[in-house]
Motif scaffolding. Structure first.
Motif, PDB file in Angstrom:
ATOM      1  N   PRO A 106       2.391  -8.967   6.495  1.00  0.00           N
ATOM      2  CA  PRO A 106       0.968  -8.690   6.254  1.00  0.00           C
ATOM      3  C   PRO A 106       0.640  -8.528   4.773  1.00  0.00           C
ATOM      4  CG  PRO A 106       1.816  -7.354   8.065  1.00  0.00           C
ATOM      5  CD  PRO A 106       2.996  -7.992   7.418  1.00  0.00           C
ATOM      6  N   VAL A 107       1.530  -7.875   4.032  1.00  0.00           N
ATOM      7  CA  VAL A 107       1.244  -7.622   2.615  1.00  0.00           C
ATOM      8  C   VAL A 107       1.211  -8.927   1.831  1.00  0.00           C
ATOM      9  CG1 VAL A 107       2.041  -6.455   0.521  1.00  0.00           C
ATOM     10  CG2 VAL A 107       2.262  -5.325   2.760  1.00  0.00           C
ATOM     11  N   LEU A 108       2.232  -9.759   2.040  1.00  0.00           N
ATOM     12  CA  LEU A 108       2.289 -11.025   1.317  1.00  0.00           C
ATOM     13  C   LEU A 108       1.121 -11.943   1.717  1.00  0.00           C
ATOM     14  CD1 LEU A 108       3.981 -12.382  -0.813  1.00  0.00           C
ATOM     15  CD2 LEU A 108       5.422 -13.366   0.986  1.00  0.00           C
ATOM     16  N   THR A 109       0.704 -11.872   2.991  1.00  0.00           N
ATOM     17  CA  THR A 109      -0.449 -12.665   3.435  1.00  0.00           C
ATOM     18  C   THR A 109      -1.716 -12.207   2.735  1.00  0.00           C
ATOM     19  OG1 THR A 109       0.589 -12.965   5.603  1.00  0.00           O
ATOM     20  CG2 THR A 109      -1.779 -13.409   5.440  1.00  0.00           C
ATOM     21  N   LEU A 110      -1.883 -10.885   2.594  1.00  0.00           N
ATOM     22  CA  LEU A 110      -3.069 -10.367   1.914  1.00  0.00           C
ATOM     23  C   LEU A 110      -3.075 -10.720   0.429  1.00  0.00           C
ATOM     24  CD1 LEU A 110      -3.363  -6.852   3.611  1.00  0.00           C
ATOM     25  CD2 LEU A 110      -4.735  -8.904   4.040  1.00  0.00           C
TER      26      LEU A 110
END
Length: 680
Positions: free
Chosen positions: A256-260
């Motif tokens: 989720p963090v890398l996607t954001l």
């Protein structure tokens, strides 16, 4: 009342159910005070989000989706309408309407009959896009679990899954493309027939004012563009959308963090698209206009190439062709240049995203918060996410060209004929078809008062000759009878019925007009004769051939009636073409036959023979002949002399010799615009 919100085609409407206008004292828009509209709406629109939402509903209209929220509740603002501040007694509706572009509405209407094929294609593409997610996930599993454990069986399983992913995606995509192509080709076939049928209904004034190339153009490139949009471009867009959606969801599950970190770069592409949107649209329209001009030129050039050679103007035409092609090339290059700049700016998002994945993802692997397999899979997903975006400039440019083509087709479909049937039509009077002109006045678009006939009567079965100088209005009078044009004033009656009230189809079935240069078709002698009566027997064909003095011609042909005569009968002489057109008219058996210089290429002996055969074969039909030959006029008992658009003499046979100088004219041309039609 609506508030436009930028270029997004959204509008906001606040509507009072109990009052026609808002309070003027509040400085808000009303029917009596429009000068403060902008300021009032800005004030109101900034306060709407603070109201409580009581209920909502959705309304749908033909031209777009209409979302309606019903708002009620107390408002802390004194500058809002009463309908928003008096809860319970009144209600206001805030309406958000989304209008679909007219091009897409038009395209949806054309696609509607083939929806099942498109749905099946969409399902295949969806399954193919899901299989595209399998390869990165298998790589993650391979790196994190299979390779560390050194399990050969799982390694073979991973290889099989990757093979299944690629081959399955290819197979499903191919099936989806085939289904879409099938639907689009059927749509293009139907669309071409519809446009051809529409063009067949347009009147003579359209074809006289429009170059043949411009008339034919909508049947070629625009429909090809629309077909390409459905068969290749639309599936590409669907694959891009599906792949992007599934990829983003899977990326969010992995990290989720890398996607954001990646997702904020997407607006960079959207901003670049918005910046170049109008430029791409303008360049696409320029390409369409230049293609229309080139098609018009080349159509005219090819149809007149023999005259150009005889006049020695090949070099001049080649220079003009070069200028038109150069202009078309420049417009294509301008469109490509805009697309290149679009690609450059959108590629910035791709480079930044990949750099972010390598940088932040590598740091996460070092920190132990992300596995190496997840990083490899995530990088593959980023490539898969932005790979369609690298070609989106071309897709968007092609979509704009398709929209420009759709606008071309819409413009053609919007054309309306100037000669139409009335709501209630009469049939052609087959018992009494005498012609009567009453206070007739007519002028072409660029010419006024070409023809004025206060009164004229031609009885059924009468043989009439029309004579006069060039531009006297002879051909115009003949064309008015066939209703190629409508009179400006007055009326033309057939059997007491205004020809504007007679159905066009039956009118032209019983009235045959043959011009000086009749239209023949690229086929055989028999097919040209049967053009008006496909069911005519061979015996009937031989009879009209004899009447038109074509027996020797048919005998000289190697294949007889089945001999091909070339485009527009180019393998026949002028006299042979005229006789063939007269034979076709005799096969039609019209009640009114008009020969507009239709025997001018015949020698006097042949002309006299054919006119006598026409009168004998159609004894009850009205015969109107436009001619300049004294030998032709001697066979008619009534001669109408036209001059300056008026009938100056109505002569009998006794006055023929005395008026011979007035009747003859050196050239058989007419000032009326030429209409490319044979017997109608």
């Amino acid at each position: 009342m609506r508030l436009n919100m930028g270029r997004s085609r959204f509008s906001c409407l606040v509507k009072n159910e109990t009052s026609a206008a808002y309070e003027p004292s509040l400085g808000l828009p009303s029917r009596s005070r429009s000068n403060s509209r902008t300021a009032g709406w800005r004030s109101l629109s900034s306060k709407i989000p603070y109201f409580q939402q009581d209920s909502n509903r959705i309304e749908r209209k033909a031209n777009g989706a209409r979302f309606v929220w019903t708002i009620a509740g107390a408002s802390p603002y004194a500058s809002v309408p009463k309908c928003l501040s008096d809860a319970g007694s009144q209600k206001c509706e805030v309406v958000l309407s989304l209008e679909i572009p007219s091009e897409l509405r038009w395209l949806a209407k054309q696609i509607r009959p083939f929806v099942p094929l498109h749905v099946a294609s969409f399902l295949c593409m969806t399954a193919g896009s899901l299989l595209a997610l399998l390869t990165p996930l298998v790589l993650k599993w391979l790196i994190d679990q299979v390779l560390p454990r050194r399990e050969t069986g799982l390694l073979l399983c991973a290889a099989g899954l990757i093979f299944l992913s690629y081959q399955g995606r290819t197979a499903l995509t191919s099936v989806g493309n085939y289904l879409t192509l099938n639907a689009v080709q059927k749509m293009a076939l139907r669309l071409r027939i519809d446009i051809l049928r529409h063009l067949d209904k347009l009147s003579a004034d359209y074809y006289e004012n429009t170059p043949p190339g411009a008339v034919m153009y909508p049947l070629k490139e625009p429909i090809e563009e629309v077909a390409y949009f459905g068969s290749d471009l639309l599936p590409s867009i669907l694959r891009m959308c599906l792949t992007t959606t599934f990829t983003v969801v899977t990326m969010f599950v992995l990290s989720p963090v890398l996607t954001l970190v990646i997702l904020p770069l997407v607006p960079l592409f959207l901003i670049a698209r918005q910046h170049f949107r109008m430029k791409l649209s303008t360049d696409s329209d320029d390409v369409q206009r230049n293609l229309v001009a080139w098609n018009s030129f080349i159509e005219e050039h090819i149809s007149s190439i023999l005259a150009i050679q005889l006049l020695g103007q090949e070099r001049r035409q080649e220079k003009k062709a070069f200028r038109l092609l150069a202009r078309t090339t420049r417009s294509h290059l301008a469109l490509f240049k805009t697309g290149v700049w679009f690609t450059v700016w959108t590629s910035v998002a791709v480079v930044l995203a990949m750099s972010a994945v390598i940088g932040y993802g590598g740091w996460s692997v070092v920190a132990g918060t992300l596995s190496l397999g997840s990083l490899v899979a995530f990088y593959s997903f980023v490539t898969q996410l932005f790979d369609p975006l690298t070609g989106v400039a071309e897709l968007y440019a092609r979509a704009q060209r398709t929209f420009a083509s759709i606008r071309q087709l819409q413009a053609v479909c919007a054309l309306r004929p100037s000669i139409t049937d009335p709501p209630v039509c009469s049939q052609f009077p087959t018992q009494h078809w005498g012609l009567e002109f009453t206070e007739v006045e007519f002028g072409y678009e660029r010419q006024e008062s070409v023809l004025r006939i206060p009164s004229l009567r031609i009885d059924a079965g009468e043989n009439i000759a029309l004579v006069g100088e060039n531009g006297a209005g002879k051909s115009t009078l003949a064309r008015l009878v066939t209703r190629l044009y409508d009179v400006n004033f007055g009326s033309i009656l057939i059997g007491g019925t205004d020809i504007r009230n007679i159905e066009l189809k039956t009118l032209r079935r019983h009235i045959c007009y043959i011009p000086r240069d009749p239209i023949l078709f690229d086929g055989t002698l028999a097919s040209n004769l049967r053009f008006v009566r496909p069911g005519a027997s061979d015996r009937e064909l031989r009879e009209v051939i004899r009447l038109a003095d074509l027996v020797e011609l048919v005998k000289a042909m190697p294949d007889g009636l089945h001999q091909r005569i070339g485009p527009d009968g180019c393998q026949l002489s002028g006299g042979q073409r005229q006789r063939l057109a007269i034979a076709r008219a005799l096969l039609q058996k019209p009640h009114i036959l008009i020969l507009d210089e239709a025997t001018s290429c015949l020698d006097p002996t042949s002309e006299t023979l054919i006119l006598r055969n026409v009168r004998d074969h159609l004894p009850a039909s009205t015969l109107i002949v436009v001619s300049h030959r004294a030998s032709t006029l001697s066979a008619f008992s009534r001669i109408l002399v036209l001059s300056g658009g008026r009938i100056v003499d109505d002569l009998g046979p006794d006055a023929l010799v005395a008026s011979q100088a007035v009747l003859l004219s050196p050239t058989p041309s007419s000032a009326a615009p030429r209409v490319g039609s044979g017997s109608l």
